[in-house]
Every structure is written in C-alpha cells, then in structure tokens.
Design a protein around this motif. Structure first.
Motif, PDB file in Angstrom:
ATOM      1  N   ALA A  68       4.238  -1.422  -1.464  1.00  0.00           N
ATOM      2  CA  ALA A  68       4.363   0.008  -1.162  1.00  0.00           C
ATOM      3  C   ALA A  68       3.461   0.815  -2.090  1.00  0.00           C
ATOM      4  N   HIS A  69       3.426   0.427  -3.369  1.00  0.00           N
ATOM      5  CA  HIS A  69       2.590   1.094  -4.370  1.00  0.00           C
ATOM      6  C   HIS A  69       1.780   0.027  -5.096  1.00  0.00           C
ATOM      7  N   ALA A  70       0.482   0.221  -5.172  1.00  0.00           N
ATOM      8  CA  ALA A  70      -0.371  -0.744  -5.876  1.00  0.00           C
ATOM      9  C   ALA A  70       0.118  -0.900  -7.308  1.00  0.00           C
ATOM     10  N   ARG A  71       0.103  -2.130  -7.793  1.00  0.00           N
ATOM     11  CA  ARG A  71       0.595  -2.426  -9.140  1.00  0.00           C
ATOM     12  C   ARG A  71      -0.522  -3.104  -9.942  1.00  0.00           C
ATOM     13  N   TYR A  72      -1.238  -2.279 -10.695  1.00  0.00           N
ATOM     14  CA  TYR A  72      -2.345  -2.790 -11.511  1.00  0.00           C
ATOM     15  C   TYR A  72      -1.835  -3.298 -12.848  1.00  0.00           C
ATOM     16  N   GLU A  73      -2.547  -4.285 -13.391  1.00  0.00           N
ATOM     17  CA  GLU A  73      -2.247  -4.814 -14.721  1.00  0.00           C
ATOM     18  C   GLU A  73      -2.474  -3.720 -15.756  1.00  0.00           C
ATOM     19  N   ASP A  74      -1.738  -3.780 -16.851  1.00  0.00           N
ATOM     20  CA  ASP A  74      -1.959  -2.844 -17.952  1.00  0.00           C
ATOM     21  C   ASP A  74      -3.414  -2.913 -18.407  1.00  0.00           C
ATOM     22  N   GLY A  75      -4.000  -1.758 -18.634  1.00  0.00           N
ATOM     23  CA  GLY A  75      -5.370  -1.703 -19.103  1.00  0.00           C
ATOM     24  C   GLY A  75      -6.407  -1.546 -18.006  1.00  0.00           C
ATOM     25  N   PHE A  76      -6.009  -1.768 -16.733  1.00  0.00           N
ATOM     26  CA  PHE A  76      -6.956  -1.572 -15.632  1.00  0.00           C
ATOM     27  C   PHE A  76      -6.847  -0.122 -15.192  1.00  0.00           C
ATOM     28  N   ASP A  77      -7.928   0.613 -15.305  1.00  0.00           N
ATOM     29  CA  ASP A  77      -7.927   2.052 -15.035  1.00  0.00           C
ATOM     30  C   ASP A  77      -8.104   2.312 -13.543  1.00  0.00           C
ATOM     31  N   ALA A  78      -7.016   2.706 -12.881  1.00  0.00           N
ATOM     32  CA  ALA A  78      -7.065   3.021 -11.452  1.00  0.00           C
ATOM     33  C   ALA A  78      -6.000   4.068 -11.154  1.00  0.00           C
ATOM     34  N   ALA A  79      -6.363   5.041 -10.346  1.00  0.00           N
ATOM     35  CA  ALA A  79      -5.419   6.081  -9.941  1.00  0.00           C
ATOM     36  C   ALA A  79      -4.326   5.470  -9.061  1.00  0.00           C
ATOM     37  N   PRO A  80      -3.106   6.023  -9.105  1.00  0.00           N
ATOM     38  CA  PRO A  80      -2.027   5.517  -8.257  1.00  0.00           C
ATOM     39  C   PRO A  80      -2.394   5.617  -6.772  1.00  0.00           C
ATOM     40  N   CYS A  81      -1.967   4.625  -6.015  1.00  0.00           N
ATOM     41  CA  CYS A  81      -2.188   4.605  -4.569  1.00  0.00           C
ATOM     42  C   CYS A  81      -1.269   3.566  -3.959  1.00  0.00           C
ATOM     43  N   SER A  82      -1.266   3.483  -2.645  1.00  0.00           N
ATOM     44  CA  SER A  82      -0.481   2.458  -1.963  1.00  0.00           C
ATOM     45  C   SER A  82      -1.225   1.128  -2.018  1.00  0.00           C
ATOM     46  N   GLY A  83      -0.525   0.054  -1.742  1.00  0.00           N
ATOM     47  CA  GLY A  83      -1.167  -1.251  -1.672  1.00  0.00           C
ATOM     48  C   GLY A  83      -2.226  -1.288  -0.585  1.00  0.00           C
ATOM     49  N   ARG A  84      -1.922  -0.704   0.557  1.00  0.00           N
ATOM     50  CA  ARG A  84      -2.888  -0.663   1.663  1.00  0.00           C
ATOM     51  C   ARG A  84      -4.167   0.070   1.239  1.00  0.00           C
ATOM     52  N   GLU A  85      -4.010   1.200   0.534  1.00  0.00           N
ATOM     53  CA  GLU A  85      -5.179   1.944   0.060  1.00  0.00           C
ATOM     54  C   GLU A  85      -5.969   1.127  -0.961  1.00  0.00           C
ATOM     55  N   ALA A  86      -5.270   0.469  -1.876  1.00  0.00           N
ATOM     56  CA  ALA A  86      -5.958  -0.347  -2.882  1.00  0.00           C
ATOM     57  C   ALA A  86      -6.774  -1.441  -2.208  1.00  0.00           C
ATOM     58  N   PHE A  87      -6.237  -2.018  -1.145  1.00  0.00           N
ATOM     59  CA  PHE A  87      -6.942  -3.100  -0.460  1.00  0.00           C
ATOM     60  C   PHE A  87      -8.134  -2.572   0.332  1.00  0.00           C
ATOM     61  N   HIS A  88      -7.892  -1.566   1.171  1.00  0.00           N
ATOM     62  CA  HIS A  88      -8.952  -1.086   2.068  1.00  0.00           C
ATOM     63  C   HIS A  88      -9.988  -0.214   1.368  1.00  0.00           C
ATOM     64  N   GLU A  89      -9.573   0.583   0.416  1.00  0.00           N
ATOM     65  CA  GLU A  89     -10.485   1.547  -0.196  1.00  0.00           C
ATOM     66  C   GLU A  89     -11.073   1.074  -1.523  1.00  0.00           C
ATOM     67  N   ARG A  90     -10.498   0.024  -2.099  1.00  0.00           N
ATOM     68  CA  ARG A  90     -11.007  -0.479  -3.376  1.00  0.00           C
ATOM     69  C   ARG A  90     -11.450  -1.942  -3.287  1.00  0.00           C
ATOM     70  N   TYR A  91     -10.552  -2.813  -2.834  1.00  0.00           N
ATOM     71  CA  TYR A  91     -10.881  -4.239  -2.787  1.00  0.00           C
ATOM     72  C   TYR A  91     -12.017  -4.525  -1.808  1.00  0.00           C
ATOM     73  N   ARG A  92     -11.854  -4.095  -0.550  1.00  0.00           N
ATOM     74  CA  ARG A  92     -12.871  -4.430   0.454  1.00  0.00           C
ATOM     75  C   ARG A  92     -14.256  -3.899   0.094  1.00  0.00           C
ATOM     76  N   PRO A  93     -14.409  -2.631  -0.309  1.00  0.00           N
ATOM     77  CA  PRO A  93     -15.758  -2.178  -0.693  1.00  0.00           C
ATOM     78  C   PRO A  93     -16.326  -2.960  -1.884  1.00  0.00           C
ATOM     79  N   ALA A  94     -15.493  -3.278  -2.868  1.00  0.00           N
ATOM     80  CA  ALA A  94     -15.960  -4.041  -4.028  1.00  0.00           C
ATOM     81  C   ALA A  94     -16.370  -5.453  -3.602  1.00  0.00           C
ATOM     82  N   PHE A  95     -15.604  -6.062  -2.698  1.00  0.00           N
ATOM     83  CA  PHE A  95     -15.928  -7.394  -2.190  1.00  0.00           C
ATOM     84  C   PHE A  95     -17.251  -7.344  -1.426  1.00  0.00           C
ATOM     85  N   ARG A  96     -17.424  -6.346  -0.572  1.00  0.00           N
ATOM     86  CA  ARG A  96     -18.663  -6.228   0.208  1.00  0.00           C
ATOM     87  C   ARG A  96     -19.877  -6.057  -0.705  1.00  0.00           C
TER      88      ARG A  96
END
Length: 137
Positions: free
Chosen positions: A34-62
């Motif tokens: 429901a809410h992305a859960r980043y490890e301590d020390g990883f700087d990322a604004a709060p968002c949903s898991g879906r947003e973290a995947f589609h808006e952060r993971y996929r572009p970084a992977f591409r």
C-alpha cells in the motif's frame, strides 16, 4: 526468506539451466505494498508501492537496460485468479523478452542495479515471483 530479492544463487542456477543464446521470457508476478517501504538511508519521497514500481523502478531499469536487446511484451493488471494458492493475490503480471539470459543477468547482476534500481522494487513489492521461460516450440 526475502520474496523480492533476486539472489546470486538463483541467477547461477538459471544460467546453468537455460541454453545460451536463446531468447528468454521473464514472467513477473507483482503484489504491491500500500505504501512503499524504503530501507533506512535511501532518500525517496513517500508514495504507494505501485507508484514506486511504475514511476521509479521501471524508468531506472529502462535506463540501465538502454542499448540491450529488451522487448516488453505485455504488462497488465491481474483481473482474477482462477487457480492458485488460497490468499495468494497478484496486482499485475508482466512478460519481458530478452535476447538471452546473459542479457538479463548483465542488467540485474551489477552494482548499479543493486544500488540504484533494486531498492525501488524492494520498497514497492510485498510479494514478487519471477520465472524464466523458453518459447514453446
């Protein structure tokens, strides 16, 4: 057991099992937090898991996969589970084609992937399954 980590052991086993030089299709089953859960020390604004995947993971992977033979075949929401373990639900499924398993491994088995890309997948996903498939003859 971490259900979102791609381990070195899994990569080694797959590499031994998959004939070199043949296309490989990676089936991804995704269940978002429901809410992305980043490890301590990883700087990322709060968002949903879906947003973290589609808006952060996929572009970084591409970006990391740029120039490598990767073709996205299909990605979409899972509408219903007709057969499966009770309680096991998936939000989305995706199938990606790579020229061969070595291409996939060259992307995910790097320090850049572990440091800059994987943290978004880990934060985004509650559960994850990844299967390497061959094209049926």
């Amino acid at each position: 057991m971490n259900l979102v980590e791609i381990t070195l052991q899994a990569l080694d086993e797959a590499e031994r099992a998959i004939p070199p030089g043949q296309p490989v299709y990676m089936l991804n089953l995704l269940c978002y937090r429901a809410h992305a859960r980043y490890e301590d020390g990883f700087d990322a604004a709060p968002c949903s898991g879906r947003e973290a995947f589609h808006e952060r993971y996929r572009p970084a992977f591409r970006r990391l996969a740029a120039g490598k033979p990767l073709v996205r075949i299909f990605s979409g929401p899972v509408l219903a589970s007709l057969v499966g373990s009770p309680g096991e639900q998936w939000d989305e499924a995706a199938i990606n084609e790579y020229g061969d398993f070595a291409t996939f491994r060259a992307i995910v088995d790097t320090e850049t992937y572990r440091r800059e890309v994987a943290p978004h997948r880990h934060a985004a996903l509650e559960h994850f399954r990844l299967f390497a498939l061959a094209k049926a003859m």
